[in-house]
Design an enzyme around this catalytic site. Structure first.
Site, PDB file in Angstrom:
ATOM      1  N   LYS A   1       0.918  -1.233  -0.114  1.00  0.00           N
ATOM      2  CA  LYS A   1       0.072   0.012  -0.015  1.00  0.00           C
ATOM      3  C   LYS A   1       0.942   1.046   0.050  1.00  0.00           C
ATOM      4  O   LYS A   1       0.666   2.147  -0.704  1.00  0.00           O
ATOM      5  CB  LYS A   1      -0.857  -0.005   1.326  1.00  0.00           C
ATOM      6  CG  LYS A   1      -1.930  -1.032   1.451  1.00  0.00           C
ATOM      7  CD  LYS A   1      -2.847  -0.712   2.704  1.00  0.00           C
ATOM      8  CE  LYS A   1      -2.179  -0.760   3.950  1.00  0.00           C
ATOM      9  NZ  LYS A   1      -1.351  -1.761   4.487  1.00  0.00           N
TER      10      LYS A   1
ATOM     11  N   ARG B   1      -8.897   1.742   9.803  1.00  0.00           N
ATOM     12  CA  ARG B   1      -8.538   0.283  10.074  1.00  0.00           C
ATOM     13  C   ARG B   1      -9.547  -0.172  10.835  1.00  0.00           C
ATOM     14  O   ARG B   1      -9.432  -1.534  11.400  1.00  0.00           O
ATOM     15  CB  ARG B   1      -7.284   0.511  10.930  1.00  0.00           C
ATOM     16  CG  ARG B   1      -5.789   0.261  10.229  1.00  0.00           C
ATOM     17  CD  ARG B   1      -4.670   0.484  11.007  1.00  0.00           C
ATOM     18  NE  ARG B   1      -3.512  -0.368  10.795  1.00  0.00           N
ATOM     19  CZ  ARG B   1      -2.574   0.140   9.876  1.00  0.00           C
ATOM     20  NH1 ARG B   1      -2.688   1.500   9.659  1.00  0.00           N
ATOM     21  NH2 ARG B   1      -1.598  -0.773   9.846  1.00  0.00           N
TER      22      ARG B   1
ATOM     23  N   ARG C   1      11.775  -6.182   4.635  1.00  0.00           N
ATOM     24  CA  ARG C   1      11.538  -4.644   4.486  1.00  0.00           C
ATOM     25  C   ARG C   1      12.662  -3.985   5.169  1.00  0.00           C
ATOM     26  O   ARG C   1      13.077  -4.092   6.127  1.00  0.00           O
ATOM     27  CB  ARG C   1      10.266  -4.463   4.828  1.00  0.00           C
ATOM     28  CG  ARG C   1       9.615  -2.744   4.778  1.00  0.00           C
ATOM     29  CD  ARG C   1       8.363  -2.563   4.678  1.00  0.00           C
ATOM     30  NE  ARG C   1       7.702  -2.759   6.072  1.00  0.00           N
ATOM     31  CZ  ARG C   1       6.471  -2.638   6.145  1.00  0.00           C
ATOM     32  NH1 ARG C   1       5.731  -2.305   5.062  1.00  0.00           N
ATOM     33  NH2 ARG C   1       5.635  -2.974   7.319  1.00  0.00           N
TER      34      ARG C   1
ATOM     35  N   ARG D   1      12.257  -1.985  10.285  1.00  0.00           N
ATOM     36  CA  ARG D   1      11.347  -1.192  11.165  1.00  0.00           C
ATOM     37  C   ARG D   1      11.298  -1.949  12.475  1.00  0.00           C
ATOM     38  O   ARG D   1      11.313  -3.278  12.601  1.00  0.00           O
ATOM     39  CB  ARG D   1      10.030  -0.821  10.367  1.00  0.00           C
ATOM     40  CG  ARG D   1       9.629   0.364  10.314  1.00  0.00           C
ATOM     41  CD  ARG D   1       8.326   0.518   9.376  1.00  0.00           C
ATOM     42  NE  ARG D   1       7.216  -0.165   9.952  1.00  0.00           N
ATOM     43  CZ  ARG D   1       5.944  -0.210   9.449  1.00  0.00           C
ATOM     44  NH1 ARG D   1       5.802   0.270   8.237  1.00  0.00           N
ATOM     45  NH2 ARG D   1       4.956  -0.576  10.109  1.00  0.00           N
TER      46      ARG D   1
ATOM     47  N   ARG E   1       0.431  -8.090  14.099  1.00  0.00           N
ATOM     48  CA  ARG E   1      -0.259  -7.235  13.306  1.00  0.00           C
ATOM     49  C   ARG E   1      -1.483  -7.856  12.296  1.00  0.00           C
ATOM     50  O   ARG E   1      -2.339  -7.234  11.959  1.00  0.00           O
ATOM     51  CB  ARG E   1       0.585  -6.313  12.483  1.00  0.00           C
ATOM     52  CG  ARG E   1       1.265  -5.172  13.416  1.00  0.00           C
ATOM     53  CD  ARG E   1       2.599  -4.630  13.007  1.00  0.00           C
ATOM     54  NE  ARG E   1       2.742  -4.057  11.779  1.00  0.00           N
ATOM     55  CZ  ARG E   1       3.802  -4.357  10.912  1.00  0.00           C
ATOM     56  NH1 ARG E   1       4.880  -4.467  11.093  1.00  0.00           N
ATOM     57  NH2 ARG E   1       3.688  -3.600   9.518  1.00  0.00           N
TER      58      ARG E   1
HETATM   59  P1  ADP Z   1       1.668  -1.520   8.184  1.00  0.00           P
HETATM   60  O1  ADP Z   1       2.980  -1.783   7.659  1.00  0.00           O
HETATM   61  O2  ADP Z   1       1.192  -2.362   9.311  1.00  0.00           O
HETATM   62  O3  ADP Z   1       0.512  -1.024   7.208  1.00  0.00           O
HETATM   63  P2  ADP Z   1       1.583   1.334   9.028  1.00  0.00           P
HETATM   64  O4  ADP Z   1       2.792   2.146   8.925  1.00  0.00           O
HETATM   65  O5  ADP Z   1       0.442   1.569   8.313  1.00  0.00           O
HETATM   66  O6  ADP Z   1       2.120  -0.291   9.222  1.00  0.00           O
HETATM   67  O7  ADP Z   1       1.316   1.281  10.877  1.00  0.00           O
HETATM   68  C1  ADP Z   1       2.382   1.225  11.779  1.00  0.00           C
HETATM   69  C2  ADP Z   1       1.626   1.110  13.092  1.00  0.00           C
HETATM   70  O8  ADP Z   1       1.024   2.425  13.206  1.00  0.00           O
HETATM   71  C3  ADP Z   1       0.264   0.216  13.465  1.00  0.00           C
HETATM   72  O9  ADP Z   1       0.669  -1.272  13.501  1.00  0.00           O
HETATM   73  C4  ADP Z   1      -0.430   0.989  14.256  1.00  0.00           C
HETATM   74  O10 ADP Z   1       0.391   0.759  15.740  1.00  0.00           O
HETATM   75  C5  ADP Z   1      -0.251   2.545  14.009  1.00  0.00           C
HETATM   76  N1  ADP Z   1      -1.392   2.994  13.377  1.00  0.00           N
HETATM   77  C6  ADP Z   1      -1.071   3.237  11.767  1.00  0.00           C
HETATM   78  N2  ADP Z   1      -2.453   3.755  11.327  1.00  0.00           N
HETATM   79  C7  ADP Z   1      -3.441   3.368  12.339  1.00  0.00           C
HETATM   80  C8  ADP Z   1      -4.822   3.385  12.465  1.00  0.00           C
HETATM   81  N3  ADP Z   1      -5.498   3.937  11.450  1.00  0.00           N
HETATM   82  N4  ADP Z   1      -5.418   3.157  13.552  1.00  0.00           N
HETATM   83  C9  ADP Z   1      -4.900   2.713  14.600  1.00  0.00           C
HETATM   84  N5  ADP Z   1      -3.398   2.482  14.541  1.00  0.00           N
HETATM   85  C10 ADP Z   1      -2.782   2.819  13.546  1.00  0.00           C
END
Ligand code: ADP
Length: 256
Positions: free
Chosen positions: A15, A90, A127, A167, A178
């Site tokens: 994404k 989410r 990653r 990360r 996750r």
């Molecule tokens: P991913 O690789 O899981 O798509 P992201 O970079 O989108 O990772 O998000 C990393 C972390 O930030 C999530 O695991 C969560 O802790 C927090 N986070 C990001 N977006 C949201 C959201 N919309 N609602 C709640 N927590 C979020």
């Protein structure tokens, strides 16, 4: 014509990479809640201190907090012509809030990138992100053999030296957590969108270039137009003739 795009899919589906490129090529901002939260953690702000531990466990931060952040971000002038949302919504509460935030902004296109879990775990463990600016190496279409090169995202990155790191929430245990949360809280929310005429699904197992093309095709079809017409409209908005994607990208970068 506003281009309001929501990228849906599990961690590691691609994404962020696709959102980054689509935003750049279409002259609209990418709004990544993960990036916003990581920046806050990096800067040590009050918000960062509040969310650090939750993120490291792979859990979701509170709905009210993240909804407030997105509401404020989408109100900024640069998002008036559209946005690409990555990582939001989410949960069902976030999806309802997004409907309310965007109610007067034209259609919201939702594209889900589908990838099987085992492939996601493999991708996320491999990653690498820039330790300084947080950019994902994939977003620059870096090949593994040139990953030792410098991140080119900012002047600081270009000067500092090789800083590609994993990360902190990409360890296998946290990734599995996750994914568990994704299937429990987020995937059911996608059902909420799937009945809409502007919902599309694309196969994330294709090459990044194929996913990119599928994404442009999905957005155009959700808007009821051929991909070529969307490209022309975007080119006009970016202030040129119908341009090839590579030129559109350079233009987008020049504006950034
Ligand atoms: P991913 O690789 O899981 O798509 P992201 O970079 O989108 O990772 O998000 C990393 C972390 O930030 C999530 O695991 C969560 O802790 C927090 N986070 C990001 N977006 C949201 C959201 N919309 N609602 C709640 N927590 C979020």
């Amino acid at each position: 014509m506003a281009l309001n795009l929501v990228m849906l899919g599990p961690p590691g589906a691609g994404k962020g990479t696709q959102a980054e490129r689509f935003a750049r090529e279409h002259g609209i901002p990418k709004v990544s809640t993960g990036d916003i939260l990581r920046d806050a953690v990096h800067s040590g702000s009050e918000l960062g201190q509040a969310v650090k531990a939750v993120m490291e466990r792979g859990e979701l931060v509170g709905d009210d907090l993240i909804i407030g952040i997105v509401r404020e971000r989408l109100l900024r002038a640069d998002a008036a012509a559209g946005f690409v949302l990555d990582g939001f919504p989410r949960t069902a509460a976030q999806a309802t809030a997004l409907d309310e935030i965007t109610s007067a902004r034209g259609p919201v296109i939702c594209v889900e990138i589908q990838v099987p879990d085992e492939e996601l775990v493999r991708r996320v463990r491999g990653r690498r992100v820039c330790d300084d600016c947080g950019a994902n190496a994939d977003a620059f279409e870096q090949k593994a053999d040139v990953l030792s090169g410098l991140c080119q995202n900012t002047e600081r990155c270009r000067d500092i030296g090789p800083k590609w790191v994993a990360r902190s929430d990409d360890s296998e245990t946290v990734v599995r957590e996750r994914l568990k949360i994704y299937w429990r809280d987020t995937r059911p929310m996608i059902e909420y969108y799937s009945a809409r005429p502007t919902f599309r699904v694309i196969d994330g197992l294709q090459s990044p270039e194929q996913v990119r093309e599928a994404l442009v095709g999905a957005v155009a079809s959700a808007l009821g137009m051929p991909a070529a017409e969307l490209r022309t409209l975007v080119a006009q908005r970016l202030g040129g003739d119908d341009v090839a994607p590579s030129r559109a990208r350079q233009k987008g970068e020049a504006q950034a």
